[in-house]
Scaffold this motif. Structure first.
Motif, PDB file in Angstrom:
ATOM      1  N   LYS A 184       0.839  -1.204   0.000  1.00 11.20           N
ATOM      2  CA  LYS A 184       0.000   0.000   0.000  1.00 11.20           C
ATOM      3  C   LYS A 184       0.874   1.254   0.000  1.00 11.20           C
ATOM      4  CE  LYS A 184      -3.603  -2.384   2.649  1.00 11.20           C
ATOM      5  NZ  LYS A 184      -4.280  -2.474   3.978  1.00 11.20           N
ATOM      6  N   VAL A 185       1.570   1.479   1.110  1.00 11.26           N
ATOM      7  CA  VAL A 185       2.504   2.601   1.217  1.00 11.26           C
ATOM      8  C   VAL A 185       3.403   2.331   2.422  1.00 11.26           C
ATOM      9  CG1 VAL A 185       0.895   3.996   2.612  1.00 11.26           C
ATOM     10  CG2 VAL A 185       2.767   5.117   1.381  1.00 11.26           C
ATOM     11  N   ALA A 186       4.699   2.498   2.218  1.00 12.48           N
ATOM     12  CA  ALA A 186       5.656   2.265   3.298  1.00 12.48           C
ATOM     13  C   ALA A 186       6.048   3.553   3.996  1.00 12.48           C
ATOM     14  CB  ALA A 186       6.907   1.571   2.756  1.00 12.48           C
ATOM     15  N   PHE A 187       6.034   4.653   3.277  1.00 10.83           N
ATOM     16  CA  PHE A 187       6.492   5.920   3.838  1.00 10.83           C
ATOM     17  C   PHE A 187       5.682   7.061   3.242  1.00 10.83           C
ATOM     18  CE2 PHE A 187       9.063   9.742   4.100  1.00 10.83           C
ATOM     19  CZ  PHE A 187       9.548   9.690   5.397  1.00 10.83           C
ATOM     20  N   ALA A 188       5.361   8.030   4.087  1.00 14.60           N
ATOM     21  CA  ALA A 188       4.696   9.249   3.628  1.00 14.60           C
ATOM     22  C   ALA A 188       5.233  10.412   4.431  1.00 14.60           C
ATOM     23  CB  ALA A 188       3.183   9.135   3.787  1.00 14.60           C
ATOM     24  N   TYR A 189       5.362  11.553   3.814  1.00 15.44           N
ATOM     25  CA  TYR A 189       5.902  12.741   4.465  1.00 15.44           C
ATOM     26  C   TYR A 189       4.983  13.198   5.601  1.00 15.44           C
ATOM     27  CZ  TYR A 189       7.869  17.437   5.000  1.00 15.44           C
ATOM     28  OH  TYR A 189       8.419  18.576   5.502  1.00 15.44           O
TER      29      TYR A 189
ATOM     30  N   GLY B 118      13.534   4.458  17.849  1.00 17.65           N
ATOM     31  CA  GLY B 118      14.265   3.639  18.807  1.00 17.65           C
ATOM     32  C   GLY B 118      14.206   4.235  20.195  1.00 17.65           C
ATOM     33  N   GLY B 119      14.670   3.464  21.180  1.00 20.28           N
ATOM     34  CA  GLY B 119      14.560   3.867  22.570  1.00 20.28           C
ATOM     35  C   GLY B 119      15.283   5.154  22.915  1.00 20.28           C
ATOM     36  N   SER B 120      16.484   5.345  22.360  1.00 24.18           N
ATOM     37  CA  SER B 120      17.216   6.583  22.627  1.00 24.18           C
ATOM     38  C   SER B 120      16.442   7.796  22.115  1.00 24.18           C
ATOM     39  CB  SER B 120      18.600   6.544  21.970  1.00 24.18           C
ATOM     40  OG  SER B 120      19.390   5.517  22.506  1.00 24.18           O
ATOM     41  N   GLU B 121      15.819   7.653  20.964  1.00 21.07           N
ATOM     42  CA  GLU B 121      14.994   8.738  20.436  1.00 21.07           C
ATOM     43  C   GLU B 121      13.783   8.982  21.328  1.00 21.07           C
ATOM     44  OE1 GLU B 121      13.902   8.079  16.385  1.00 21.07           O
ATOM     45  OE2 GLU B 121      15.976   7.901  15.688  1.00 21.07           O
ATOM     46  N   ALA B 122      13.253   7.922  21.920  1.00 22.83           N
ATOM     47  CA  ALA B 122      12.071   8.063  22.776  1.00 22.83           C
ATOM     48  C   ALA B 122      12.387   8.822  24.053  1.00 22.83           C
ATOM     49  CB  ALA B 122      11.495   6.680  23.100  1.00 22.83           C
TER      50      ALA B 122
ATOM     51  N   TYR C 162      10.586  -6.685  14.823  1.00 22.96           N
ATOM     52  CA  TYR C 162      10.250  -6.874  13.409  1.00 22.96           C
ATOM     53  C   TYR C 162      10.436  -5.603  12.594  1.00 22.96           C
ATOM     54  CZ  TYR C 162       8.555 -11.566  14.290  1.00 22.96           C
ATOM     55  OH  TYR C 162       8.494 -12.907  14.612  1.00 22.96           O
ATOM     56  N   THR C 163      10.530  -4.468  13.266  1.00 22.25           N
ATOM     57  CA  THR C 163      10.821  -3.195  12.596  1.00 22.25           C
ATOM     58  C   THR C 163      11.334  -2.216  13.645  1.00 22.25           C
ATOM     59  OG1 THR C 163       9.898  -1.489  11.122  1.00 22.25           O
ATOM     60  CG2 THR C 163       8.526  -2.184  12.960  1.00 22.25           C
ATOM     61  N   PRO C 164      12.180  -1.263  13.253  1.00 25.42           N
ATOM     62  CA  PRO C 164      12.592  -0.232  14.217  1.00 25.42           C
ATOM     63  C   PRO C 164      11.450   0.759  14.470  1.00 25.42           C
ATOM     64  CG  PRO C 164      14.178  -0.457  12.411  1.00 25.42           C
ATOM     65  CD  PRO C 164      12.926  -1.160  11.987  1.00 25.42           C
ATOM     66  N   ILE C 165      10.950   0.769  15.698  1.00 25.19           N
ATOM     67  CA  ILE C 165       9.921   1.723  16.082  1.00 25.19           C
ATOM     68  C   ILE C 165       9.944   1.872  17.602  1.00 25.19           C
ATOM     69  CG2 ILE C 165       8.082  -0.017  16.240  1.00 25.19           C
ATOM     70  CD1 ILE C 165       6.116   2.169  15.238  1.00 25.19           C
ATOM     71  N   ALA C 166       9.636   3.066  18.065  1.00 21.47           N
ATOM     72  CA  ALA C 166       9.523   3.348  19.485  1.00 21.47           C
ATOM     73  C   ALA C 166       8.525   4.485  19.634  1.00 21.47           C
ATOM     74  CB  ALA C 166      10.891   3.717  20.074  1.00 21.47           C
ATOM     75  N   ALA C 167       8.197   4.812  20.882  1.00 17.79           N
ATOM     76  CA  ALA C 167       7.189   5.852  21.091  1.00 17.79           C
ATOM     77  C   ALA C 167       7.357   6.494  22.460  1.00 17.79           C
ATOM     78  CB  ALA C 167       5.784   5.254  20.975  1.00 17.79           C
TER      79      ALA C 167
ATOM     80  N   HIS D 161      10.444  19.168  16.838  1.00 17.75           N
ATOM     81  CA  HIS D 161      11.242  17.970  17.072  1.00 17.75           C
ATOM     82  C   HIS D 161      10.678  16.871  16.191  1.00 17.75           C
ATOM     83  CE1 HIS D 161      13.763  15.045  19.043  1.00 17.75           C
ATOM     84  NE2 HIS D 161      12.723  14.325  19.407  1.00 17.75           N
ATOM     85  N   GLY D 162      11.512  15.917  15.802  1.00 16.37           N
ATOM     86  CA  GLY D 162      11.021  14.795  15.015  1.00 16.37           C
ATOM     87  C   GLY D 162      12.161  14.077  14.316  1.00 16.37           C
ATOM     88  N   HIS D 163      11.848  12.896  13.796  1.00 12.05           N
ATOM     89  CA  HIS D 163      12.812  12.079  13.073  1.00 12.05           C
ATOM     90  C   HIS D 163      12.181  11.592  11.770  1.00 12.05           C
ATOM     91  CE1 HIS D 163      15.588  11.868  16.538  1.00 12.05           C
ATOM     92  NE2 HIS D 163      14.481  11.861  17.254  1.00 12.05           N
ATOM     93  N   THR D 164      13.018  11.357  10.784  1.00 16.53           N
ATOM     94  CA  THR D 164      12.530  11.032   9.447  1.00 16.53           C
ATOM     95  C   THR D 164      11.507   9.907   9.447  1.00 16.53           C
ATOM     96  OG1 THR D 164      14.596  11.755   8.428  1.00 16.53           O
ATOM     97  CG2 THR D 164      13.227  10.239   7.152  1.00 16.53           C
ATOM     98  N   TYR D 165      11.801   8.821  10.162  1.00 17.17           N
ATOM     99  CA  TYR D 165      10.950   7.635  10.064  1.00 17.17           C
ATOM    100  C   TYR D 165       9.890   7.557  11.157  1.00 17.17           C
ATOM    101  CZ  TYR D 165      14.155   6.033   6.487  1.00 17.17           C
ATOM    102  OH  TYR D 165      14.896   5.942   5.339  1.00 17.17           O
ATOM    103  N   GLY D 166       9.749   8.601  11.958  1.00 19.10           N
ATOM    104  CA  GLY D 166       8.775   8.565  13.040  1.00 19.10           C
ATOM    105  C   GLY D 166       7.353   8.408  12.535  1.00 19.10           C
TER     106      GLY D 166
END
Length: 430
Positions: free
Chosen positions: A68-73, A104-108, A263-268, A288-293
């Motif tokens: 469907k879509v993996a990434f959107a701005y 990731g956790g450091s970003e969180a 299964y994928t890099p994600i944190a919150a 604040h923010g990161h590209t893949y957030g």
């Protein structure tokens, strides 16, 4: 220019060694290298893999979303992002209704640092910027997160870059209040703490009344309470979030690892709704923010993982297997060099001592933790080396045991047996 041999690989490794075994695949609680050898993953990677390796339906969910879509701005949100935020806040303590997605956790934890600062700016307390944390705590590798961390050995090389934040002894209410008063509450933005320690002092939990007293102090001095749930969140300690053991509601929580089971890099970062509303009452943006957030692919993957956890009642299973793990590990305290066994859920720690009568640690140069980990590895079981220096930042050896929630009783028994064999093998060399 000095000549050098042609490298067999072009990786900048975190540690240099002569041979790295190559992973082929994983299934359940096992990993397999390219030589076909199986390893029982008793540390879930790095406390990450909650549902086990190679779960087909997660791979299918990833593929479906990728089509469907993996990434959107950032001008868009996606349905997986909306659904995952709802799923997380339904699990979180009451009133924690806003989710900021990172990778990731450091970003969180870094995001929590900045959210706390922004909250105080917008609520009329611009002098509040310092974050108190504990010695031997671990909150991540980015400069802000490392500044909040108290793991001495990992801070040392980067000391010139670190923010001058105050640190206190683990689980000391008196020292927390003393430092607040000494520094000045008008300068303290937040206090960050782990509910149960990970690899800094594996499985260490506070006294029963600790978090209620911390909450009272933070409220009294208008300090935000940040709970670092990167290791403990999403069921690892046998409840949804580690802080749930004490029934305290934080202001912010940093989460990661178990959110996607690797299964994928994600944190919150999760925030109380009042934090969010206060910021946006006067500010047009939170810069604040990161590209893949919050990317759709990672959110869909994490959502599939959390639905799998719920469908198979894996948080309750984690609590059950955690009790079984502790029962199997406790007899290790009869060995001369095992100081203590501790933990909550499937986050357990085994600490070692050179002399039980004197409670004396081993000399760091002996590398006791590394030896035990290697002995277990040679027997086909992966355990996590604890960070050096849980005693005082220099002395202390320990390991962490944190398998996937799907571990069974036979595998629990094998982990304990192999760890015992590894300890005995090292004892014979000392």
């Amino acid at each position: 220019m000095a000549s050098r041999s042609e490298p067999t690989e072009r990786i900048f490794h975190r540690a240099r060694k002569d041979h790295w075994p190559r992973i082929s695949h994983g299934r359940g609680c096992y990993l397999y290298d390219t030589d076909g050898r199986a390893y029982l993953d008793a540390c879930a990677g790095v406390h990450v893999v909650s549902i086990g390796h190679g779960v087909e339906e997660i791979a299918e969910a990833m593929a479906d979303q990728a089509r469907k879509v993996a990434f959107a701005y950032g001008q868009f949100i996606s349905q997986p992002q909306v659904d995952l935020a709802r799923k997380i806040t339904d699990m979180a303590p009451e009133g924690m209704d806003r989710v900021f997605f990172v990778s990731g956790g450091s970003e969180a934890t870094e995001a929590a640092l900045k959210i706390a600062r922004k909250y105080h700016l917008e609520s009329g307390n611009p002098s509040k910027y310092q974050v108190i944390s504990c010695w031997q705590s671990w909150h991540g590798n980015t400069i802000g997160a490392l500044s909040m961390s108290g793991r001495s050995a990992w801070r040392k090389d980067y000391t010139p870059y670190l923010l001058d934040f105050p640190h206190i002894a683990q689980h000391s209410i008196d020292e927390l209040e003393r430092v607040i008063r000494q520094v000045g509450a008008e300068y303290i933005s937040a206090f960050i703490v782990e509910p149960v320690l990970g690899t800094s002092s594996a499985g260490l939990a506070p006294p029963d009344d600790y978090f209620s007293k911390v909450r009272e102090l933070c409220d009294h001095y208008r300090i935000l309470l940040i709970i670092d749930e990167v290791v403990t969140g999403y069921g690892r300690t046998g409840v949804d979030f580690g802080i749930d053991h004490w029934g305290v509601v934080p202001d912010l929580m940093a989460t990661g690892k178990g959110l996607s089971s690797g299964y994928t890099p994600i944190a919150a970062t999760i925030a109380r709704d009042e934090i969010y509303e206060t910021i946006y009452e006067t500010a047009p943006t939170f810069v604040h923010g990161h590209t893949y957030g919050g990317n759709p692919l990672s959110c869909a993957t994490a959502l599939a993982v959390q639905e799998y956890v719920e469908r198979h009642d894996l948080v309750a299973r984690c609590a059950e297997m955690g009790e079984a793990m502790l029962e199997r590990l406790k007899p290790l305290t009869e060995l001369p060099m095992v100081r203590t066994v501790r933990g909550k859920g499937l986050l357990c720690g085994v600490e070692f001592t050179a002399d039980k009568t004197q409670d004396a640690p081993f000399e760091p140069s002996l590398g006791v933790t590394g030896r035990i980990v290697r002995e277990a590895f040679d027997r086909g079981v992966l355990i996590m080396p604890g960070a050096p220096g849980p005693v005082d930042g220099v002395f202390g050896d320990h390991v962490a045991i944190s398998p996937p929630y799907t571990v069974n009783e036979n595998e629990v028994a094998r982990i304990a047996t192999v760890l015992g064999e590894a300890v005995e093998a090292v004892e014979r060399t000392l």
